[in-house]
Design a protein around this motif. Structure first.
Motif, mmCIF file in Angstrom:
data_model
loop_
_atom_site.group_PDB
_atom_site.id
_atom_site.type_symbol
_atom_site.label_atom_id
_atom_site.label_comp_id
_atom_site.label_asym_id
_atom_site.label_seq_id
_atom_site.Cartn_x
_atom_site.Cartn_y
_atom_site.Cartn_z
ATOM 1 N N ALA A 23 0.818 -1.217 0.000
ATOM 2 C CA ALA A 23 0.000 0.000 0.000
ATOM 3 C C ALA A 23 0.850 1.265 0.000
ATOM 4 C CB ALA A 23 -0.927 0.001 1.222
ATOM 5 N N GLU A 41 -1.531 10.855 -4.204
ATOM 6 C CA GLU A 41 -2.356 9.667 -4.408
ATOM 7 C C GLU A 41 -1.851 8.517 -3.537
ATOM 8 O OE1 GLU A 41 -3.659 6.551 -7.970
ATOM 9 O OE2 GLU A 41 -2.409 8.305 -8.419
ATOM 10 N N TYR A 45 -3.547 5.976 -0.244
ATOM 11 C CA TYR A 45 -3.511 4.526 -0.033
ATOM 12 C C TYR A 45 -2.765 4.189 1.256
ATOM 13 C CZ TYR A 45 -4.612 4.724 -5.023
ATOM 14 O OH TYR A 45 -5.178 5.001 -6.236
ATOM 15 N N THR A 68 -8.077 -3.461 0.339
ATOM 16 C CA THR A 68 -8.449 -2.567 -0.757
ATOM 17 C C THR A 68 -7.335 -1.575 -1.057
ATOM 18 O OG1 THR A 68 -10.793 -2.747 -0.159
ATOM 19 C CG2 THR A 68 -10.146 -0.879 -1.542
ATOM 20 N N ALA A 69 -6.722 -1.020 -0.004
ATOM 21 C CA ALA A 69 -5.615 -0.076 -0.191
ATOM 22 C C ALA A 69 -4.426 -0.753 -0.865
ATOM 23 C CB ALA A 69 -5.193 0.519 1.147
ATOM 24 N N GLY A 71 -4.539 -3.434 -2.841
ATOM 25 C CA GLY A 71 -4.886 -3.722 -4.226
ATOM 26 C C GLY A 71 -4.846 -2.489 -5.103
ATOM 27 N N ALA A 72 -5.414 -1.389 -4.595
ATOM 28 C CA ALA A 72 -5.421 -0.152 -5.376
ATOM 29 C C ALA A 72 -4.003 0.350 -5.614
ATOM 30 C CB ALA A 72 -6.249 0.911 -4.649
ATOM 31 N N SER A 73 -3.163 0.262 -4.587
ATOM 32 C CA SER A 73 -1.778 0.697 -4.742
ATOM 33 C C SER A 73 -1.028 -0.183 -5.737
ATOM 34 C CB SER A 73 -1.069 0.678 -3.389
ATOM 35 O OG SER A 73 0.274 1.086 -3.517
ATOM 36 N N VAL A 75 -2.338 -1.914 -8.302
ATOM 37 C CA VAL A 75 -2.824 -1.626 -9.661
ATOM 38 C C VAL A 75 -2.256 -0.302 -10.166
ATOM 39 C CG1 VAL A 75 -4.872 -1.093 -11.027
ATOM 40 C CG2 VAL A 75 -4.922 -2.987 -9.389
ATOM 41 N N ARG A 76 -2.269 0.720 -9.307
ATOM 42 C CA ARG A 76 -1.761 2.024 -9.730
ATOM 43 C C ARG A 76 -0.255 2.001 -9.960
ATOM 44 N NH1 ARG A 76 -2.955 5.266 -12.417
ATOM 45 N NH2 ARG A 76 -2.164 7.101 -11.349
ATOM 46 N N HIS A 79 0.210 0.844 -13.370
ATOM 47 C CA HIS A 79 -0.088 1.911 -14.325
ATOM 48 C C HIS A 79 1.046 2.932 -14.388
ATOM 49 C CE1 HIS A 79 -4.693 1.107 -13.784
ATOM 50 N NE2 HIS A 79 -4.106 0.219 -14.564
#
Length: 251
Positions: A23, A41, A45, A68-69, A71-73, A75-76, A79
């Motif tokens: 995260a 950003e 997270y 969730t944090a 996973g989002a971190s 994925v980002r 990117h």
């Protein structure tokens, strides 16, 4: 183009080893790359993960928030891979024209610097000549300060002619210092009648005090230009070395 480089492998290995802290990855990327938006950003997270783990319980909604944090971190961070996993072109796929990419810009910068600094030594010589001719009128140690500043500017000008930095800001500052600021200060002081150099001006200073202070500032700036040139040339040498090591190191 390939991302399979030693540096990228080390980074990915570190991410795997410290996977529970995934995260925080976007925050680290933004901080290292000095990207404010990415750092903010990532802070979101990292903050959500920290609250879930260190403030709330590890079960129920807090655990879901932490996952969730992470996973989002993750994925980002994928990117944003161009920021922390830069792709490198294979040496056998490089355009032959890139071989001269290091040489041609350097030649162009030398030509521009030579053109722009054509009259800089003459401007420094003018200041030195007028300082010597009016030595008795100059207060305190200002004559010595002028000569020291001219000596430093001569060294900077000669070094920039031999190896230009290619930095427009540096070239502008050097040109302004030699052609405008230093001659203008000396010319303005010498235009004042000797009887008026001790009179207080509206700013509470005498012309003698103004000359001393302004020459001190210009002397410090000339030293800063000298140091800046050597830093930039050293950095350019390192960049050229990195290019050559990447291109021919395998040989």
């Amino acid at each position: 183009m390939s991302r399979l480089t030693l540096g990228n492998l080390v980074k990915v290995t570190a991410v795997v080893v410290f996977f529970p802290l995934l995260a925080y990855l976007v925050l680290v990327i933004g901080a290292v790359r000095k990207d404010v938006r990415t750092a903010l950003e990532g802070l979101l997270y990292a903050g959500a993960f920290s609250v879930a783990v260190f403030v709330l319980d590890l079960w129920g909604p807090p655990a879901l928030l932490a996952l969730t944090a992470m996973g989002a971190s993750g994925v980002r961070s994928w990117h944003l891979r161009d920021l922390w996993l830069p792709a490198r072109r294979r040496w056998w796929k490089r355009d032959p024209r890139e071989t001269s990419a290091v040489v041609e810009p350097a030649r162009a910068r030398r030509a521009l610097a030579a053109e722009g600094s054509e009259h800089l030594p003459a401007a420094v010589a003018w200041v030195r000549t007028h300082a010597d001719a009016n030595r008795r009128r100059l207060p305190g140690d200002t004559h010595r300060t002028l000569l020291q500043t001219c000596q430093v500017l001569d060294a900077v000008t000669a070094a920039d002619e031999r190896e230009p930095t290619g930095d427009p800001l540096f070239e502008y500052e050097l040109d302004a210092m030699v052609r405008q600021y230093l001659p203008a200060v000396l010319r303005s002081y010498l235009a004042i009648a000797p009887s008026g150099v001790h009179e207080l001006q509206p700013n509470g200073r005498t012309p003698d005090q103004e000359l001393t202070e302004q020459l001190r500032i210009l002397s410090s700036q000339s030293d800063a230009l000298y140091a800046s040139h050597h830093r930039q040339v050293a950095a350019e040498l390192s960049t050229t070395g990195n290019f050559l090591r990447e291109k021919y190191g395998h040989l």
